[in-house]
Design an enzyme around this catalytic site. Structure first.
Site, PDB file in Angstrom:
ATOM      1  N   TYR A  50     -20.650  32.109 -39.830  1.00 25.21           N
ATOM      2  CA  TYR A  50     -20.567  31.173 -38.700  1.00 25.21           C
ATOM      3  C   TYR A  50     -21.934  30.937 -38.056  1.00 25.21           C
ATOM      4  CZ  TYR A  50     -15.601  30.880 -39.267  1.00 25.21           C
ATOM      5  OH  TYR A  50     -14.371  30.615 -39.799  1.00 25.21           O
ATOM      6  N   ARG A  53     -23.392  28.150 -40.023  1.00 24.23           N
ATOM      7  CA  ARG A  53     -22.749  26.861 -39.702  1.00 24.23           C
ATOM      8  C   ARG A  53     -23.147  26.415 -38.294  1.00 24.23           C
ATOM      9  NH1 ARG A  53     -16.624  26.856 -40.577  1.00 24.23           N
ATOM     10  NH2 ARG A  53     -16.932  24.612 -40.312  1.00 24.23           N
ATOM     11  N   HIS A 103      -9.071  23.565 -33.821  1.00 24.50           N
ATOM     12  CA  HIS A 103      -9.525  24.758 -34.543  1.00 24.50           C
ATOM     13  C   HIS A 103     -10.660  25.459 -33.810  1.00 24.50           C
ATOM     14  CE1 HIS A 103      -7.803  23.208 -38.623  1.00 24.50           C
ATOM     15  NE2 HIS A 103      -6.883  23.646 -37.807  1.00 24.50           N
ATOM     16  N   CYS A 114      -9.871  40.881 -24.771  1.00 16.16           N
ATOM     17  CA  CYS A 114      -9.213  40.388 -23.534  1.00 16.16           C
ATOM     18  C   CYS A 114      -8.983  38.879 -23.541  1.00 16.16           C
ATOM     19  CB  CYS A 114     -10.063  40.782 -22.314  1.00 16.16           C
ATOM     20  SG  CYS A 114     -11.542  39.772 -22.101  1.00 16.16           S
TER      21      CYS A 114
END
Ligand code: APR
EC number: 2.3.1.286
Length: 226
Positions: A50, A53, A103, A114
Site C-alpha cells: 500500500y 500504491r 473500498h 479501536c
C-alpha cells in the site's frame, strides 16, 4: 444519478488496474495483500504494497474522465453521486464533491484495535501507534476481501432513487458493486456502461460505450449537459 467507477477510470492517470494484462493481481496474491488474514500473517508485506500504491497515487493527476464527472456534479448540484471502488483520491483531485469511497482510501489509516481513523502517512509501517488508543494497530483504511464495504446503506438508497446509473472502468467481477446495475434497473433507471471493453456485467446494461474513459466520459457528460 449514480455513477460507479473502478480502476479503469484511473488507468490513463498511470495507475494500474487489477485484472487487466499485467495488472495488480498478476503481480501480487490477493490473499497476501488484500485480506485481513494476509495482514495478520505479514503486515510488512501489506504495508509495502500500500505504501507503493500511496506513492503512485500521490504522483498521479486526474484525467479528463475525472474532470468531466466533476463538471457533471457541479452542473447538477446534489443530484450526481459518485460511488468509487478506487482508493486513489483522483475524483476529489479532479474537483468532484460527493464521492463515496466504498473500498476506503489510501489517504486513510485505521486502527484495527479501536476503529479510530486518521490521515495516513505516505509510508505506513507495522506497529504504527493509533493516535487515539496508542495500540500498535494501524492499518491502511482500505476494505479487504471478506470485509464489508463502506456506505452500503447509503449507496442502496441512492440506487433505489436513481434515474440514471453508469458504471465506468470496472470489470463487474466484484460484488456487491457488480450488482448495482440490477438494483438500478429495479428502480427504473437508465443504465450505461462506459468501459474499454465489455465487462462481465455488460449484458445487464441497456447501453454500452467502449473506449478509453478519457474519451468516452467527457463525450457522455457533454451529451448530458447538452
Ligand atoms: N478506460 C476505460 N476502462 C478501462 C481502461 C480505460 N483506459 N483501462 C482499463 N479499463 C477497464 C478494463 O477493461 C476493466 O474492465 O477497467 C476495468 C478494470 O477492472 P479491474 O482491474 O477488475 O478493476 P475494478 O473493476 O475496479 O476492480 C474492482 O476489485 O480487487 C478489487 O478492491 C479491488 O476495487 C477493486 C475491485
Amino acid at each position: 444519478m449514480v455513477i460507479l467507477t473502478g480502476a479503469g477510470i484511473s488507468a490513463e492517470s498511470g495507475l494500474g488496474t487489477f485484472r487487466d494484462e499485467g495488472g495488480l493481481w498478476a503481480q501480487h496474491r490477493i490473499e497476501d495483500v488484500a485480506t485481513p488474514e494476509g495482514f495478520a500473517r505479514d503486515p510488512d508485506l501489506v504495508h509495502r504494497f500500500y505504501n507503493a500504491r500511496r506513492a503512485q497515487a500521490a504522483a498521479a493527476r486526474p484525467n479528463p474522465a475525472h474532470q468531466a464527472l466533476a463538471r457533471l456534479q457541479a452542473q447538477h448540484k446534489g443530484e450526481v453521486v459518485i460511488v468509487t471502488q478506487n482508493v486513489d483520491g483522483l475524483h476529489e483531485a479532479g474537483g468532484a464533491q460527493a464521492v463515496l469511497h466504498m473500498h476506503g482510501t489510501l489517504a486513510g489509516a485505521l486502527c484495527a484495535a479501536c476503529g479510530h481513523r486518521w490521515p495516513a502517512p505516505l509510508a505506513m509501517r507495522t506497529g504504527i501507534a493509533c493516535p487515539a488508543c496508542a495500540a500498535p494497530a494501524g492499518r491502511p483504511d482500505v476494505v479487504w476481501f471478506g470485509e464489508i464495504p463502506y456506505f452500503m446503506e447509503e449507496i442502496f438508497a441512492h440506487l433505489a432513487a436513481a434515474d440514471v446509473f453508469a458504471a465506468i472502468g470496472t470489470s463487474g467481477e466484484v460484488y456487491p458493486a457488480a450488482a448495482f446495475v440490477d438494483e438500478a434497473h429495479l428502480a427504473g433507471a437508465r443504465t450505461v456502461e462506459l468501459n474499454l471493453q465489455p465487462s462481465a456485467a455488460a449484458s445487464r446494461f441497456a447501453e454500452r460505450r467502449f473506449g478509453p474513459a478519457s474519451e468516452t466520459v467527457p463525450a457522455w457528460v457533454a451529451e448530458l449537459l447538452g
